[in-house]
Design an enzyme around this catalytic site. Structure first.
Site, mmCIF file in Angstrom:
data_model
loop_
_atom_site.group_PDB
_atom_site.id
_atom_site.type_symbol
_atom_site.label_atom_id
_atom_site.label_comp_id
_atom_site.label_asym_id
_atom_site.label_seq_id
_atom_site.Cartn_x
_atom_site.Cartn_y
_atom_site.Cartn_z
ATOM 1 N N GLY A 14 -66.486 25.526 -53.603
ATOM 2 C CA GLY A 14 -67.365 26.568 -54.156
ATOM 3 C C GLY A 14 -67.721 27.701 -53.210
ATOM 4 O O GLY A 14 -68.707 28.414 -53.432
ATOM 5 N N SER A 15 -66.893 27.923 -52.173
ATOM 6 C CA SER A 15 -67.249 29.021 -51.246
ATOM 7 C C SER A 15 -67.155 30.381 -51.945
ATOM 8 O O SER A 15 -67.936 31.288 -51.652
ATOM 9 C CB SER A 15 -66.371 28.987 -49.995
ATOM 10 O OG SER A 15 -65.050 29.378 -50.287
ATOM 11 N N ASN A 16 -66.229 30.517 -52.886
ATOM 12 C CA ASN A 16 -66.138 31.790 -53.623
ATOM 13 C C ASN A 16 -67.291 31.948 -54.600
ATOM 14 O O ASN A 16 -67.798 33.053 -54.784
ATOM 15 C CB ASN A 16 -64.791 31.902 -54.330
ATOM 16 C CG ASN A 16 -63.699 32.286 -53.357
ATOM 17 O OD1 ASN A 16 -63.613 33.442 -52.943
ATOM 18 N ND2 ASN A 16 -62.895 31.310 -52.941
ATOM 19 N N ARG A 70 -56.691 18.356 -73.791
ATOM 20 C CA ARG A 70 -56.977 19.643 -73.153
ATOM 21 C C ARG A 70 -57.782 20.541 -74.106
ATOM 22 O O ARG A 70 -58.701 21.238 -73.710
ATOM 23 C CB ARG A 70 -55.661 20.343 -72.773
ATOM 24 C CG ARG A 70 -55.879 21.612 -71.975
ATOM 25 C CD ARG A 70 -54.595 22.397 -71.780
ATOM 26 N NE ARG A 70 -53.499 21.672 -71.176
ATOM 27 C CZ ARG A 70 -53.428 21.334 -69.894
ATOM 28 N NH1 ARG A 70 -54.396 21.645 -69.075
ATOM 29 N NH2 ARG A 70 -52.382 20.691 -69.428
ATOM 30 N N MET A 95 -59.675 24.350 -60.815
ATOM 31 C CA MET A 95 -58.327 23.795 -60.699
ATOM 32 C C MET A 95 -57.876 23.042 -61.953
ATOM 33 O O MET A 95 -57.314 21.952 -61.869
ATOM 34 C CB MET A 95 -58.256 22.894 -59.458
ATOM 35 C CG MET A 95 -58.688 23.571 -58.175
ATOM 36 S SD MET A 95 -57.787 25.101 -57.795
ATOM 37 C CE MET A 95 -56.349 24.416 -56.997
ATOM 38 N N ARG A 96 -58.123 23.623 -63.107
ATOM 39 C CA ARG A 96 -57.627 23.064 -64.360
ATOM 40 C C ARG A 96 -56.824 24.113 -65.097
ATOM 41 O O ARG A 96 -57.219 25.293 -65.115
ATOM 42 C CB ARG A 96 -58.775 22.644 -65.296
ATOM 43 C CG ARG A 96 -59.620 21.508 -64.820
ATOM 44 C CD ARG A 96 -58.896 20.216 -64.606
ATOM 45 N NE ARG A 96 -58.257 19.659 -65.779
ATOM 46 C CZ ARG A 96 -57.418 18.625 -65.755
ATOM 47 N NH1 ARG A 96 -57.097 18.063 -64.603
ATOM 48 N NH2 ARG A 96 -56.887 18.155 -66.858
ATOM 49 N N ASN A 110 -59.129 35.301 -62.840
ATOM 50 C CA ASN A 110 -58.858 34.170 -61.955
ATOM 51 C C ASN A 110 -58.540 34.677 -60.549
ATOM 52 O O ASN A 110 -57.932 35.735 -60.385
ATOM 53 C CB ASN A 110 -57.667 33.369 -62.480
ATOM 54 C CG ASN A 110 -57.325 32.176 -61.604
ATOM 55 O OD1 ASN A 110 -58.206 31.428 -61.185
ATOM 56 N ND2 ASN A 110 -56.046 31.987 -61.303
ATOM 57 N N HIS A 112 -56.462 33.804 -57.124
ATOM 58 C CA HIS A 112 -55.329 32.966 -56.711
ATOM 59 C C HIS A 112 -54.965 33.290 -55.258
ATOM 60 O O HIS A 112 -54.849 34.465 -54.893
ATOM 61 C CB HIS A 112 -54.127 33.196 -57.626
ATOM 62 C CG HIS A 112 -53.028 32.223 -57.364
ATOM 63 N ND1 HIS A 112 -53.074 30.907 -57.795
ATOM 64 C CD2 HIS A 112 -51.874 32.352 -56.665
ATOM 65 C CE1 HIS A 112 -51.991 30.278 -57.381
ATOM 66 N NE2 HIS A 112 -51.248 31.125 -56.691
HETATM 67 C C1 GAR Z 1 -59.530 29.399 -53.287
HETATM 68 O O1 GAR Z 1 -58.694 29.628 -52.176
HETATM 69 C C2 GAR Z 1 -58.861 29.870 -54.559
HETATM 70 O O2 GAR Z 1 -58.068 31.010 -54.381
HETATM 71 C C3 GAR Z 1 -58.025 28.664 -54.902
HETATM 72 O O3 GAR Z 1 -58.857 27.567 -54.635
HETATM 73 C C4 GAR Z 1 -59.700 27.900 -53.525
HETATM 74 C C5 GAR Z 1 -61.128 27.519 -53.888
HETATM 75 O O4 GAR Z 1 -61.977 27.596 -52.783
HETATM 76 N N1 GAR Z 1 -57.604 28.695 -56.268
HETATM 77 C C6 GAR Z 1 -56.412 28.261 -56.691
HETATM 78 O O5 GAR Z 1 -55.596 27.762 -55.957
HETATM 79 C C7 GAR Z 1 -56.177 28.436 -58.176
HETATM 80 N N2 GAR Z 1 -54.828 28.106 -58.510
HETATM 81 P P1 GAR Z 1 -63.559 27.542 -52.982
HETATM 82 O O6 GAR Z 1 -63.852 26.335 -53.868
HETATM 83 O O7 GAR Z 1 -64.120 27.356 -51.616
HETATM 84 O O8 GAR Z 1 -63.990 28.821 -53.633
#
Ligand code: GAR
Length: 190
Positions: A14-16, A70, A95-96, A110, A112
């Protein structure tokens, strides 16, 4: 001034999500004010839930594992998002894979961790690092029913230099924490 409500969906650290709350919540986008109105996590033990709590935000937990299909999981997400009157959904480390039931009913972006269309899927950081590409990068795109395939909104790249895997990953997260909040603000300006 009108309020634009966003929902953030995450699955892990969840850092983003934290970067969005810190840089976007309560901030202005043109004549609008942005409110982080809903957090949803599909994993009950995700560290992001704790992060959110520390920032004063509760997370709604909708566990994908509790749904037989789903479609059932997607429907529950859509129901919660519609009930909260959300203007824009942000997938930030969610991540789903989402099906048409979600994609056709919700306006979502999203994040990526690669230069799409390269390195789609769940292992983009490792695969891009292990490639012979001299640049890495990140992408923000519209969510469509094609996995990591919707229209690109914003990208940021960086030179490989002689970064280790850890440094590569750190660089990606550093760029993500800037680009995603900035993109959300610019999308909500209307
Ligand atoms: C991030 O790097 C994001 O780009 C990636 O998961 C990480 C989540 O980090 N997303 C994917 O790979 C989507 N296919 P976070 O939980 O610290 O935000």
């Amino acid at each position: 001034m009108s309020v634009k409500k966003i929902a953030i969906l995450f699955s892990g650290s969840g850092s983003n999500m934290e970067a969005i709350i810190r840089k976007v919540h309560g901030k202005k986008a043109g004549k609008n004010r942005i409110e982080v109105a809903l957090l949803i996590c599909n994993k009950k033990d995700a560290y992001g839930i704790e992060r959110a709590k520390n920032l004063g935000f509760e997370t709604m937990i909708i566990e994908h594992s509790k749904y037989a299909s789903r479609d059932g999981f997607d429907s529950e997400l859509v129901r919660a998002i519609k009930a909260a009157n959300i203007d824009l959904v942000v997938l930030a480390g969610f991540m789903r894979v989402l099906g048409t039931n979600f994609c056709d009913n919700v306006k979502a972006i999203n994040l990526h961790p690669s230069i799409l269309p390269l390195f789609k899927g769940a292992h983009a950081i490792k695969e891009s690092f292990e490639s012979d590409m001299q640049v890495g990068g990140i992408t923000v795109h519209w969510v469509s029913s094609e996995l990591d395939g919707g229209k690109i909104i914003a990208q940021k790249t960086f030179a490989r230099k002689n970064r280790t895997f850890k440094q590569w990953e750190e660089k990606i997260h550093k760029l993500e924490h800037k680009l995603l909040p900035k993109t959300i603000i610019s999308l909500l300006k209307d």
